[in-house]
Design a protein around this motif. Structure first.
Motif, PDB file in Angstrom:
ATOM      1  N   GLU A  30      41.697 -12.158  39.575  1.00 55.13           N
ATOM      2  CA  GLU A  30      41.579 -13.319  40.461  1.00 55.13           C
ATOM      3  C   GLU A  30      42.716 -14.317  40.276  1.00 55.13           C
ATOM      4  O   GLU A  30      43.011 -15.089  41.187  1.00 55.13           O
ATOM      5  CB  GLU A  30      40.236 -14.014  40.255  1.00 55.13           C
ATOM      6  N   ILE A  31      43.369 -14.317  39.100  1.00 54.43           N
ATOM      7  CA  ILE A  31      44.507 -15.220  38.885  1.00 54.43           C
ATOM      8  C   ILE A  31      45.832 -14.464  38.928  1.00 54.43           C
ATOM      9  O   ILE A  31      46.867 -14.978  38.503  1.00 54.43           O
ATOM     10  CB  ILE A  31      44.370 -16.037  37.582  1.00 54.43           C
ATOM     11  N   GLY A  32      45.783 -13.214  39.420  1.00 50.38           N
ATOM     12  CA  GLY A  32      47.004 -12.448  39.605  1.00 50.38           C
ATOM     13  C   GLY A  32      47.471 -11.643  38.410  1.00 50.38           C
ATOM     14  O   GLY A  32      48.602 -11.180  38.382  1.00 50.38           O
ATOM     15  N   VAL A  33      46.606 -11.480  37.420  1.00 46.51           N
ATOM     16  CA  VAL A  33      46.950 -10.688  36.235  1.00 46.51           C
ATOM     17  C   VAL A  33      46.323  -9.314  36.405  1.00 46.51           C
ATOM     18  O   VAL A  33      45.100  -9.182  36.433  1.00 46.51           O
ATOM     19  CB  VAL A  33      46.446 -11.365  34.930  1.00 46.51           C
ATOM     20  N   ASP A  34      47.165  -8.291  36.529  1.00 47.72           N
ATOM     21  CA  ASP A  34      46.697  -6.940  36.797  1.00 47.72           C
ATOM     22  C   ASP A  34      46.456  -6.195  35.482  1.00 47.72           C
ATOM     23  O   ASP A  34      47.391  -5.647  34.897  1.00 47.72           O
ATOM     24  CB  ASP A  34      47.715  -6.198  37.658  1.00 47.72           C
ATOM     25  N   GLU A  35      45.230  -6.212  35.017  1.00 42.21           N
ATOM     26  CA  GLU A  35      44.814  -5.507  33.800  1.00 42.21           C
ATOM     27  C   GLU A  35      43.610  -4.652  34.142  1.00 42.21           C
ATOM     28  O   GLU A  35      42.722  -5.076  34.872  1.00 42.21           O
ATOM     29  CB  GLU A  35      44.414  -6.497  32.698  1.00 42.21           C
ATOM     30  N   THR A  36      43.568  -3.458  33.575  1.00 42.50           N
ATOM     31  CA  THR A  36      42.400  -2.593  33.737  1.00 42.50           C
ATOM     32  C   THR A  36      41.461  -2.797  32.563  1.00 42.50           C
ATOM     33  O   THR A  36      41.861  -3.307  31.508  1.00 42.50           O
ATOM     34  CB  THR A  36      42.814  -1.109  33.784  1.00 42.50           C
ATOM     35  N   LYS A  37      40.214  -2.375  32.728  1.00 36.79           N
ATOM     36  CA  LYS A  37      39.261  -2.443  31.630  1.00 36.79           C
ATOM     37  C   LYS A  37      39.785  -1.647  30.443  1.00 36.79           C
ATOM     38  O   LYS A  37      39.733  -2.110  29.304  1.00 36.79           O
ATOM     39  CB  LYS A  37      37.894  -1.916  32.054  1.00 36.79           C
ATOM     40  N   ALA A  38      40.325  -0.455  30.713  1.00 34.14           N
ATOM     41  CA  ALA A  38      40.852   0.388  29.635  1.00 34.14           C
ATOM     42  C   ALA A  38      42.009  -0.297  28.906  1.00 34.14           C
ATOM     43  O   ALA A  38      42.103  -0.231  27.673  1.00 34.14           O
ATOM     44  CB  ALA A  38      41.301   1.735  30.190  1.00 34.14           C
TER      45      ALA A  38
END
Length: 94
Positions: free
Chosen positions: A32-40
């Motif tokens: 939502e704040i533009g940080v592209d992280e996956t759960k893994a």
């Protein structure tokens, strides 16, 4: 010697648990704040305890953690106390 990565990992995990936020929830909140992280990816970073200060601050920001407390004990090692609260999980942003 103090393992600072372990201290940061325990602090972040403690704040997530205190708020009932899973790593999957955290991934959505970061997106939502533009940080592209996956759960893994988050699982891996937190389990290793090797993440940047930027990632740490982004996580604290999205979970609305405005204050952290780091306790220093007599043996000069820093410790983060596990909160004494009943844990609950956030489902569907509620």
């Amino acid at each position: 010697m103090i393992n600072w990565g372990d201290k940061a990992k325990r602090l972040l995990k403690s704040e997530l648990i205190k708020r009932g936020i899973s790593n999957a929830d955290l991934a959505l909140m970061l997106k939502e704040i533009g940080v592209d992280e996956t759960k893994a990816g988050i699982d891996s970073k937190i389990s290793r305890g090797s993440f940047s200060a930027s990632f740490f601050l982004q996580c604290l920001f999205v979970i609305r953690c405005n204050k952290i407390e780091i306790e220093q004990y007599e043996n000069n090692s820093l410790s983060v106390a596990e909160p004494n609260v009943e844990y609950k999980r956030i489902r569907d942003g509620k």
